[in-house]
Design a protein around this motif. Structure first.
Motif, PDB file in Angstrom:
ATOM      1  N   LEU A  15       0.836  -1.199   0.000  1.00 64.09           N
ATOM      2  CA  LEU A  15       0.000   0.000   0.000  1.00 64.09           C
ATOM      3  C   LEU A  15       0.873   1.252   0.000  1.00 64.09           C
ATOM      4  O   LEU A  15       0.625   2.201  -0.753  1.00 64.09           O
TER       5      LEU A  15
ATOM      6  N   LEU B 172       2.485   1.619  -3.465  1.00 66.41           N
ATOM      7  CA  LEU B 172       1.531   2.155  -4.442  1.00 66.41           C
ATOM      8  C   LEU B 172       1.356   3.665  -4.273  1.00 66.41           C
ATOM      9  O   LEU B 172       1.262   4.406  -5.256  1.00 66.41           O
ATOM     10  N   SER B 173       1.327   4.121  -3.027  1.00 68.54           N
ATOM     11  CA  SER B 173       1.185   5.560  -2.764  1.00 68.54           C
ATOM     12  C   SER B 173       2.400   6.326  -3.287  1.00 68.54           C
ATOM     13  O   SER B 173       2.264   7.405  -3.886  1.00 68.54           O
TER      14      SER B 173
ATOM     15  N   LEU C  51      -7.859  -2.231  -3.454  1.00 67.64           N
ATOM     16  CA  LEU C  51      -6.767  -1.820  -4.332  1.00 67.64           C
ATOM     17  C   LEU C  51      -6.627  -2.676  -5.575  1.00 67.64           C
ATOM     18  O   LEU C  51      -5.966  -2.280  -6.530  1.00 67.64           O
TER      19      LEU C  51
ATOM     20  N   LEU D 294      -4.965  -5.477  -5.589  1.00 65.67           N
ATOM     21  CA  LEU D 294      -3.537  -5.763  -5.458  1.00 65.67           C
ATOM     22  C   LEU D 294      -3.223  -7.234  -5.713  1.00 65.67           C
ATOM     23  O   LEU D 294      -3.851  -8.125  -5.138  1.00 65.67           O
TER      24      LEU D 294
ATOM     25  N   THR E 269      -2.671  -4.881 -10.369  1.00 62.14           N
ATOM     26  CA  THR E 269      -1.399  -4.174 -10.148  1.00 62.14           C
ATOM     27  C   THR E 269      -0.207  -4.880 -10.805  1.00 62.14           C
ATOM     28  O   THR E 269       0.904  -4.367 -10.764  1.00 62.14           O
TER      29      THR E 269
END
Length: 337
Positions: free
Chosen positions: A258, A261-262, A291, A293, A336
């Protein structure tokens, strides 16, 4: 009042080993300043060698069973072990047992303290999310007369029983997935925690497959400070600052992913076109309604339920067929990658 033992090495054993009276042993435990230093050290050495644990509940129990199971959990923050704790607690409650939790922050010293405290309450069993223990902790656990279940890993020589999956194989499986998507310049983002053996195993499996492929390069970094999300962001920043051509990152947890990704979004990178991102754990936020993911799904709930059932069975005189139970894992490919 003397402290009675918790069912394995007794206070009398410690007194005999140290060449002192039981009263002296009790004083070392309750009022060490009242005992001469050389005597105190002799008693403490005997305690460590014998694996003696004072029973703080002595005299307060009407039966041999406490109906309490202790669990030393590497972290109580985030989602990592949440489903496992849920499964463990639910199965125990169904059988009139209660769960006593302690967080260790991936520290073997904190685990040692938690184990000693829990054993002092005469638990019916102990569950440990770490398989890396201090020598004295392992000695105490092996000397104890309660079932011990190590979870989320499959140690070659478990103290008692083990329930989990191969972290090394999981890392290898993610490497194979990323190779299949055409990625060749990959990085691994983990944490620098003292006891994060599982993360190291995931990296080892990941790196081994890439090295054997002969066509991929693996880079690795670890961020030691901040929340898991912050570590993931810092980890990706470190990777891209050193290796700007990186085309995929595998994070040792979804929380790290996470953060990665940010950071990718902050840098204007398109996922997965410019950079593929994968995590580990399949936390709720990683799913298709979160997400999206790519991650490794592990049976966290089942691990907890199985560990609890092992303890219940052993205390009922039912010996499990195997000391090690492998519940497997699954690579879940999403947007992703």
């Amino acid at each position: 009042m003397a402290i009675e033992s918790s069912g394995w090495a007794t206070m009398g054993d410690v007194a005999e080993k140290a060449g002192v009276s039981k009263i002296t042993v009790s004083r070392v435990l309750r009022s060490p300043d009242k005992v001469k230093p050389e005597t105190r050290e002799r008693v403490r050495a005997a305690i460590a060698e014998l694996g003696y644990v004072p029973d703080e509940a002595a005299g307060g129990l009407s039966s041999r069973r406490s109906r309490i199971v202790g669990a030393a959990i590497s972290t109580l923050a985030g989602s990592t072990f949440a489903s496992t704790v849920d499964g463990l607690g639910a199965r125990l409650r169904q059988n009139d047992h209660q769960l006593l939790l302690a967080g260790t922050d991936y520290s073997s010293a904190k685990e040692a303290d938690a184990v000693a405290t829990m054993l002092g309450r005469r638990p019916d069993g102990l569950v440990l999310t770490s398989t890396t223990h201090r020598e004295e902790t392992r000695r105490t656990l092996e000397a104890g007369r309660v079932p011990v279940v190590e979870i989320w890993e499959l140690p070659a020589d478990p103290i008692g029983y083990a329930v989990g999956f191969s972290n090394r194989d999981a890392g290898a499986a993610m490497a194979q997935h990323l190779l299949a998507t055409g990625r060749r310049r990959m990085a691994f983002i983990g944490t620098a925690g003292e006891g994060d053996r599982r993360g190291r195993l995931r990296y080892e499996g990941f790196a081994e497959v890439l090295e054997q492929s002969g066509s991929a390069e693996v880079r690795a970094t670890a961020a030691a400070a901040g929340t898991q999300t912050a570590r993931g962001a810092r980890g990706l920043a470190a990777v891209l600052d050193r290796w700007p051509d990186t085309d995929a990152v595998f994070c040792s947890s979804d929380s790290l992913a996470l953060g990665a990704l940010s950071e990718a979004r902050r840098r204007g990178l398109r996922v997965p076109d410019d950079l593929a991102v994968a995590g580990f754990g399949d936390f709720e936020f990683a799913g298709e309604f979160g997400l999206g993911l790519t991650t490794v799904r592990v049976p966290g709930l089942q691990i907890g339920e199985t560990a609890a059932q092992l303890i219940l069975d052993v205390n009922a005189g039912i010996e499990p067929g195997d000391r090690t139970i492998d519940l497997g894992f699954e690579v879940i490919a999403r947007v992703t990658t």
